[in-house]
Design a protein around this motif. Structure first.
Motif, PDB file in Angstrom:
ATOM      1  N   ASP A 230       0.815  -1.223   0.000  1.00 29.63           N
ATOM      2  CA  ASP A 230       0.000   0.000   0.000  1.00 29.63           C
ATOM      3  C   ASP A 230       0.849   1.276   0.000  1.00 29.63           C
ATOM      4  OD1 ASP A 230       1.060  -0.514   2.419  1.00 29.63           O
ATOM      5  OD2 ASP A 230      -0.756  -0.154   3.603  1.00 29.63           O
ATOM      6  N   VAL A 231       2.151   1.142  -0.201  1.00 26.23           N
ATOM      7  CA  VAL A 231       2.988   2.352  -0.168  1.00 26.23           C
ATOM      8  C   VAL A 231       2.978   3.024  -1.541  1.00 26.23           C
ATOM      9  CG1 VAL A 231       5.127   1.112  -0.713  1.00 26.23           C
ATOM     10  CG2 VAL A 231       5.234   3.291   0.480  1.00 26.23           C
ATOM     11  N   LYS A 232       2.861   4.347  -1.534  1.00 31.08           N
ATOM     12  CA  LYS A 232       2.788   5.080  -2.786  1.00 31.08           C
ATOM     13  C   LYS A 232       4.188   5.553  -3.194  1.00 31.08           C
ATOM     14  CE  LYS A 232      -1.800   6.771  -1.718  1.00 31.08           C
ATOM     15  NZ  LYS A 232      -2.528   7.803  -1.026  1.00 31.08           N
ATOM     16  N   MET A 238       9.246  11.237  -1.123  1.00 30.51           N
ATOM     17  CA  MET A 238       9.325  12.265  -0.083  1.00 30.51           C
ATOM     18  C   MET A 238      10.177  11.777   1.084  1.00 30.51           C
ATOM     19  SD  MET A 238       7.819  12.821   3.140  1.00 30.51           S
ATOM     20  CE  MET A 238       6.212  12.028   3.153  1.00 30.51           C
ATOM     21  N   ALA A 239       9.940  10.526   1.476  1.00 36.65           N
ATOM     22  CA  ALA A 239      10.700   9.987   2.604  1.00 36.65           C
ATOM     23  C   ALA A 239      12.174   9.830   2.244  1.00 36.65           C
ATOM     24  CB  ALA A 239      10.111   8.636   3.022  1.00 36.65           C
ATOM     25  N   GLY A 240      12.407   9.490   0.951  1.00 38.45           N
ATOM     26  CA  GLY A 240      13.799   9.373   0.510  1.00 38.45           C
ATOM     27  C   GLY A 240      14.534  10.693   0.634  1.00 38.45           C
ATOM     28  N   SER A 241      13.851  11.794   0.323  1.00 42.45           N
ATOM     29  CA  SER A 241      14.482  13.112   0.456  1.00 42.45           C
ATOM     30  C   SER A 241      14.796  13.416   1.918  1.00 42.45           C
ATOM     31  CB  SER A 241      13.553  14.202  -0.080  1.00 42.45           C
ATOM     32  OG  SER A 241      13.289  13.983  -1.431  1.00 42.45           O
ATOM     33  N   LEU A 242      13.837  13.094   2.787  1.00 40.10           N
ATOM     34  CA  LEU A 242      14.076  13.329   4.216  1.00 40.10           C
ATOM     35  C   LEU A 242      15.219  12.455   4.714  1.00 40.10           C
ATOM     36  CD1 LEU A 242      10.449  13.510   5.701  1.00 40.10           C
ATOM     37  CD2 LEU A 242      12.036  15.383   5.271  1.00 40.10           C
ATOM     38  N   TYR A 243      15.242  11.207   4.240  1.00 42.64           N
ATOM     39  CA  TYR A 243      16.306  10.290   4.667  1.00 42.64           C
ATOM     40  C   TYR A 243      17.674  10.844   4.250  1.00 42.64           C
ATOM     41  CZ  TYR A 243      19.129   6.138   5.288  1.00 42.64           C
ATOM     42  OH  TYR A 243      20.115   5.263   5.702  1.00 42.64           O
ATOM     43  N   ASP A 324       2.504  11.698   9.270  1.00 44.46           N
ATOM     44  CA  ASP A 324       2.623  11.043   7.961  1.00 44.46           C
ATOM     45  C   ASP A 324       4.083  10.837   7.587  1.00 44.46           C
ATOM     46  OD1 ASP A 324      -0.081  10.905   7.724  1.00 44.46           O
ATOM     47  OD2 ASP A 324      -0.276  12.650   6.397  1.00 44.46           O
ATOM     48  N   GLU A 325       4.892  11.849   7.882  1.00 47.47           N
ATOM     49  CA  GLU A 325       6.317  11.738   7.539  1.00 47.47           C
ATOM     50  C   GLU A 325       6.998  10.641   8.349  1.00 47.47           C
ATOM     51  OE1 GLU A 325       7.389  16.292   6.068  1.00 47.47           O
ATOM     52  OE2 GLU A 325       7.345  15.843   8.209  1.00 47.47           O
ATOM     53  N   LEU A 326       6.603  10.524   9.621  1.00 46.39           N
ATOM     54  CA  LEU A 326       7.193   9.473  10.454  1.00 46.39           C
ATOM     55  C   LEU A 326       6.891   8.088   9.879  1.00 46.39           C
ATOM     56  CD1 LEU A 326       6.398  10.864  14.013  1.00 46.39           C
ATOM     57  CD2 LEU A 326       8.681  10.466  13.070  1.00 46.39           C
ATOM     58  N   TRP A 327       5.634   7.880   9.518  1.00 45.26           N
ATOM     59  CA  TRP A 327       5.272   6.559   8.977  1.00 45.26           C
ATOM     60  C   TRP A 327       5.877   6.357   7.590  1.00 45.26           C
ATOM     61  CZ3 TRP A 327       4.179   3.065  12.177  1.00 45.26           C
ATOM     62  CH2 TRP A 327       3.480   3.355  13.370  1.00 45.26           C
ATOM     63  N   ALA A 328       5.985   7.432   6.826  1.00 43.67           N
ATOM     64  CA  ALA A 328       6.623   7.308   5.512  1.00 43.67           C
ATOM     65  C   ALA A 328       8.077   6.893   5.669  1.00 43.67           C
ATOM     66  CB  ALA A 328       6.524   8.631   4.759  1.00 43.67           C
ATOM     67  N   MET A 329       8.720   7.430   6.710  1.00 43.66           N
ATOM     68  CA  MET A 329      10.115   7.053   6.959  1.00 43.66           C
ATOM     69  C   MET A 329      10.226   5.580   7.309  1.00 43.66           C
ATOM     70  SD  MET A 329      12.081   9.535   6.344  1.00 43.66           S
ATOM     71  CE  MET A 329      13.621   9.118   7.125  1.00 43.66           C
ATOM     72  N   VAL A 330       9.261   5.092   8.075  1.00 42.37           N
ATOM     73  CA  VAL A 330       9.279   3.674   8.430  1.00 42.37           C
ATOM     74  C   VAL A 330       9.178   2.835   7.155  1.00 42.37           C
ATOM     75  CG1 VAL A 330       8.011   1.836   9.606  1.00 42.37           C
ATOM     76  CG2 VAL A 330       8.321   4.056  10.720  1.00 42.37           C
ATOM     77  N   GLN A 331       8.267   3.226   6.285  1.00 49.01           N
ATOM     78  CA  GLN A 331       8.107   2.472   5.041  1.00 49.01           C
ATOM     79  C   GLN A 331       9.382   2.562   4.193  1.00 49.01           C
ATOM     80  OE1 GLN A 331       4.378   4.386   3.787  1.00 49.01           O
ATOM     81  NE2 GLN A 331       3.391   2.374   3.917  1.00 49.01           N
ATOM     82  N   TYR A 332       9.979   3.750   4.198  1.00 54.12           N
ATOM     83  CA  TYR A 332      11.180   3.915   3.376  1.00 54.12           C
ATOM     84  C   TYR A 332      12.323   3.029   3.863  1.00 54.12           C
ATOM     85  CZ  TYR A 332      15.035   6.015   0.863  1.00 54.12           C
ATOM     86  OH  TYR A 332      16.134   6.192   0.056  1.00 54.12           O
ATOM     87  N   ILE A 333      12.523   2.998   5.172  1.00 56.42           N
ATOM     88  CA  ILE A 333      13.671   2.204   5.641  1.00 56.42           C
ATOM     89  C   ILE A 333      13.381   0.702   5.522  1.00 56.42           C
ATOM     90  CG2 ILE A 333      14.596   4.005   7.130  1.00 56.42           C
ATOM     91  CD1 ILE A 333      13.503   2.609   9.520  1.00 56.42           C
ATOM     92  N   ARG A 334      12.098   0.341   5.400  1.00 54.71           N
ATOM     93  CA  ARG A 334      11.794  -1.064   5.100  1.00 54.71           C
ATOM     94  C   ARG A 334      12.316  -1.453   3.721  1.00 54.71           C
ATOM     95  NH1 ARG A 334      10.985  -3.979   9.543  1.00 54.71           N
ATOM     96  NH2 ARG A 334       9.168  -3.384  10.758  1.00 54.71           N
ATOM     97  N   THR A 335      12.376  -0.468   2.808  1.00 51.79           N
ATOM     98  CA  THR A 335      12.779  -0.801   1.437  1.00 51.79           C
ATOM     99  C   THR A 335      14.264  -1.136   1.334  1.00 51.79           C
ATOM    100  OG1 THR A 335      13.283   1.495   0.840  1.00 51.79           O
ATOM    101  CG2 THR A 335      11.009   0.723   0.491  1.00 51.79           C
ATOM    102  N   PHE A 336      15.016  -0.904   2.408  1.00 53.12           N
ATOM    103  CA  PHE A 336      16.423  -1.316   2.367  1.00 53.12           C
ATOM    104  C   PHE A 336      16.534  -2.844   2.422  1.00 53.12           C
ATOM    105  CE2 PHE A 336      17.162   3.049   4.098  1.00 53.12           C
ATOM    106  CZ  PHE A 336      17.826   3.520   2.983  1.00 53.12           C
ATOM    107  N   LEU A 337      15.477  -3.494   2.960  1.00 53.43           N
ATOM    108  CA  LEU A 337      15.500  -4.953   3.061  1.00 53.43           C
ATOM    109  C   LEU A 337      14.447  -5.588   2.164  1.00 53.43           C
ATOM    110  CD1 LEU A 337      17.187  -7.003   4.611  1.00 53.43           C
ATOM    111  CD2 LEU A 337      15.420  -7.071   6.349  1.00 53.43           C
ATOM    112  N   PHE A 338      13.332  -4.911   1.998  1.00 54.17           N
ATOM    113  CA  PHE A 338      12.256  -5.420   1.145  1.00 54.17           C
ATOM    114  C   PHE A 338      12.254  -4.645  -0.172  1.00 54.17           C
ATOM    115  CE2 PHE A 338       9.457  -6.486   5.109  1.00 54.17           C
ATOM    116  CZ  PHE A 338      10.258  -7.593   5.370  1.00 54.17           C
ATOM    117  N   GLN A 339      12.297  -5.406  -1.252  1.00 55.26           N
ATOM    118  CA  GLN A 339      12.264  -4.730  -2.549  1.00 55.26           C
ATOM    119  C   GLN A 339      10.821  -4.378  -2.880  1.00 55.26           C
ATOM    120  OE1 GLN A 339      13.956  -7.015  -5.684  1.00 55.26           O
ATOM    121  NE2 GLN A 339      13.766  -5.372  -7.168  1.00 55.26           N
TER     122      GLN A 339
END
Lengths: 343, 464
Positions: A230-232, A238-243, A324-339
């Motif tokens: 469900d991640v857009k 946006m989360a990548g920029s913050l990261y 929203d940004e906090l949860w987006a960050m969580v989703q973003y850092i998940r992508t380091f392990l989940f493609q």
């Protein structure tokens, strides 16, 4: 004598009139600007945290009061982000002045921070704007709620087990997308999944007879799909920029915990991830480490970003990020392990 | 071969009047006031601070590239640092007091300090902190303020321009290199001076003050201690002093009787050009950071190396070259003392005489070094002019002008001919020195090789 008198007067003009003129011009200019714009002018000087950070770092304003912030840097390039007031100055060059007009309508406390890695202690470069209520702008009812990890009673500082199942290859939401189906609602609904660690989800699916024909790798793909379906893309962007702006210096651009600013952090020596005193972590969290990431639920990750700390000098981002940004960050850092799907 | 430009009526009127020097000084003083104010109260970002940009970029480039090579020590006569002290000392700015009287405690400067050794060591002392001074507006402002205060006190206690003549760290090398200038103030006819016993040029008169630099014009053979302030032109009742345009470097043609303190200045400045080239514009960021970190262990090592290199290694190597050349000549040392009298056995005098060859070379090196950063950074002058304090002003509409290197591709094409011209001048002077000291031409080979090595070393650094 007339010639000497003229010369003396000229020199006195240089020695007294010139300084008076220069400082008078600055005083007039500041006052004139404020008058012309109908605003109060506040100067903020940015210095690296070792030299004092923002000066002032605590502003008290009246709600509804138009204010012009004149921001300058005394040393290196800084940035200024006041998320609550929509201010994002990306570059404050030394010797230059950046002017930003604000008009905070809502009483409250607004955190601001430097957004450029100006020094090794950049993360300490913070400040707060306190907006006072008045008759026209009454203080809003206190609506702040406790963070989710507190509501759920999750201890962020507890040492959680890291010996769960691990995938043999990178779990892929893309691979799972075609064959997806039959996942329980508890994993598909983010609000129900939030307290579940991916390793627990794997165990749950593995134990489900409906998935008995799937191999472990396929189960892991299903887990990745559950987390990322469900991640857009714009959320990840946006989360990548913050990261990149706030996290990469310590956690590394690829999330491997190898950022240059994270080396030899004093707090790391106090950490002991295993609890047996044998192997303190070498640096900031490695988001590609299955043992660490698969055993952590989203609420733990969100709580750590929100609160920071952990004795590692990890800064808090709760005052700077929206929910929203906090949860987006969580989703973003998940992508380091989940493609994610689409990659 | 010289031409008395002061014989042109308009020029003469300009030089005899006092408004020219006073007007320029008033302007430089105004700039100086802004420099100190911006240094102390302005932005600490050097490239946006008027003080740093206009002292270490604009003024330094003007001094090294224009003023010294073309006007010798003229800058000293319009320098704002001694001006307030001198005005207080004279209790006048334009019309002199009767007899050119000065109002000081009248103390005499100690005899053992009547040389430029204090200036040499003062320059070295400043050089130790230069990486900090050149980049920190506050330090620049405070150092210049200290200079003006010391100069003021010196003017009230001692005679004339004692600070400029014996203390100013800048004045030392400005004086030595001003020997290259194509202009000079000299007497016209020695016989007229011999017949004039009052020496108003030295003691002053109703028309003006005695030489502020303690010069007796009739004995002056080089520009080293002459700021061309024009006092002697005004006080000479015989109209026997003129402002000449002449062959550049004419002062260096007499190669005997050179002074050791001036020789050391030439060697020290050569060493300093090397150190600055490596530290300030070289590719070693860690070295610049160390040089700036005053008081740290690394800085003490840097300071020690700088002092040893400038005060021992470079002079020592040059001394060895002179001795080697002397050994090659297979002649006993027969040197000249002060005043040109031959003084057999004084080897240090030969060393000092040969060291004068570093004047053309050193000036060329400093111009080349200055070019290397001036053209690159000169564009900082525009924003600093409009916003001197870095407070967000835009006085002349240039505050937002971006940094743009000017003709940076041209720099090597200027540096190479300059350094080669300096080298040719130095070798020619070495050969002349050998000839005038009765040595064979190849006695000049070791010092010439020393100069060649310096040029090759710098070219390697600049062109790398």
């Amino acid at each position: 004598m007339k010639r000497n008198l003229f010369a003396v007067m000229t020199v006195l003009l240089v020695l007294i009139g010139l300084p008076a003129g220069l400082f008078g011009y600055q005083a007039w200019r500041t006052g004139q600007l404020a008058w012309a714009a109908g605003v109060r002018v506040v100067d903020i000087v940015a210095r690296s945290p070792e030299q004092g950070g923002f000066a002032p770092d605590h502003l008290v304003l009246k709600a509804g009061e138009p204010v012009r912030l004149r921001i300058s840097s005394a040393d290196v390039v800084h940035g200024l982000n006041i998320p609550g007031l929509g201010v994002d100055v990306k570059e404050i060059l030394p010797g230059r002045v950046v002017e930003v007009d604000i008009k905070p309508e809502k009483p409250g406390r607004y955190a601001f921070a430097c957004t450029r890695w100006c020094s090794i202690d950049h993360w300490r470069m913070r400040g707060v704007i306190e907006v006072k209520a008045d008759a026209a702008h009454p203080a809003a009812q206190e609506t702040q709620t406790a963070p989710l990890y507190q509501k759920l009673g999750v201890n962020l500082d507890a040492v959680w087990p890291m010996d769960g199942p691990r995938p043999a290859q990178t779990p892929s939401a893309e691979r799972a997308a075609a064959a997806s189906g039959g996942l329980p609602e508890s994993l598909l609904d983010p609000s129900q999944r939030v307290a579940t660690a991916p390793a627990d989800a794997f165990r749950q699916l593995r134990a489900d007879p409906a998935h008995s024909q799937l191999g472990d790798g396929e189960i892991w793909d299903q887990v990745a799909w559950a987390w990322l379906h469900d991640v857009k893309p714009e959320t990840l962007s946006m989360a990548g920029s913050l990261y990149s702006r706030d996290c990469a210096a310590c956690h590394g651009p690829q999330g491997k915990g190898d950022g240059p600013a994270g080396r030899n952090l004093p707090g790391m020596q106090k950490m002991d991830a295993t609890g047996d005193g044998a192997s303190p972590p070498a640096g900031p969290a490695d988001f590609t480490d299955p043992a660490r990431m698969l055993n952590a639920s989203d609420v733990v990750l969100q709580g750590k970003i929100l609160r920071g700390g952990m004795g590692t000098r990890m800064p808090e981002f709760g005052s700077l990020y929206t929910d929203d940004e906090l949860w987006a960050m969580v989703q973003y850092i998940r992508t380091f392990l989940f493609q994610p799907a689409g990659k | 071969m010289r031409w008395a430009i002061s014989e042109v009526p308009f020029v003469k009127r300009l030089l005899l009047g006092r408004w020219l020097h006073w007007s320029i000084t008033a302007v430089t003083l105004a700039v100086f006031v802004v420099v100190i104010l911006t240094g102390i109260f302005g932005t600490p970002a050097g490239n946006h601070n008027f003080g740093i940009v206009y002292v270490w970029l604009v003024w330094w480039a003007l001094l090294k590239i224009v003023l010294i090579p073309f006007l010798g020590r003229f800058w000293c006569s319009v320098c704002p640092i001694p001006a307030p002290g001198e005005w207080l000392q004279r209790r006048a700015m334009i019309q002199p007091r009767p007899g050119g009287r000065l109002y000081t405690l009248g103390r005499k400067w100690p005899k053992f300090l009547r040389n430029i050794w204090a200036q040499n060591f003062g320059f070295l002392a400043v050089a130790l902190f230069s990486a900090l001074i050149l980049t920190s507006p506050l330090v620049t402002g405070l150092v210049l303020l200290a200079f003006i205060l010391v100069s003021l006190v010196t003017s009230l206690v001692f005679e004339r321009r004692t600070f400029c003549r014996y203390l100013c760290p800048i004045g030392g090398f400005v004086g030595v290199y001003s020997q290259m200038a194509p202009v000079a103030v000299r007497i016209k006819d020695p016989a007229v001076c011999a017949g004039h016993k009052e020496k108003t040029c030295y003691i002053g008169s109703d028309a003006g003050y005695g030489c502020p630099y303690f010069n007796v014009p009739s004995k002056m053979v080089d520009n080293t201690y002459c700021s061309m302030c024009g006092e002697c032109l005004r006080t000479c009742p015989k109209d026997n002093i003129a402002f000449y345009v002449r062959q550049p470097g004419a002062d260096l043609l007499h190669t005997k009787g050179r002074r050791l303190d001036e020789a050391f200045n030439g060697l020290m400045m050569l060493g300093a050009a090397f150190v600055y080239s490596v530290v300030l514009i070289g590719p070693y960021g860690w070295l610049k950071a160390t040089a700036r970190a005053v008081g740290t262990p690394g800085w003490f090592v840097y300071a020690g190396v700088l002092l040893i290199f400038n005060a021992v290694a470079v002079p020592g190597l040059f001394w060895l070259c002179v001795r080697l050349g002397q050994a090659l000549s297979r002649k006993p040392a027969a040197r000249t003392g002060a005043g040109g009298a031959r003084t057999p056995g004084r080897r240090d005098s030969l060393f000092a005489d040969y060291a004068a060859i570093l004047v053309p070379l050193g000036l060329a090196i400093w111009v080349a070094f200055t070019l290397s950063f001036t053209l690159i950074n000169l564009s900082y002058a525009w924003p600093a002019l409009s916003d001197p304090f870095g407070w967000g002003w835009n006085l002349f509409g240039t505050a937002q002008m971006a940094w743009t290197p000017y003709v940076s591709g041209l720099i090597p094409y200027l540096q190479v001919p300059l350094l080669l011209a300096g080298l040719v001048g130095a070798i020619a002077l070495a050969l002349r020195t050998a000839r005038q000291h009765g040595q064979p031409a190849w006695s000049a080979v070791p010092v010439s090789l020393f100069c060649l090595a310096a040029v090759v070393g710098l070219l390697t650094l600049y062109l790398a």
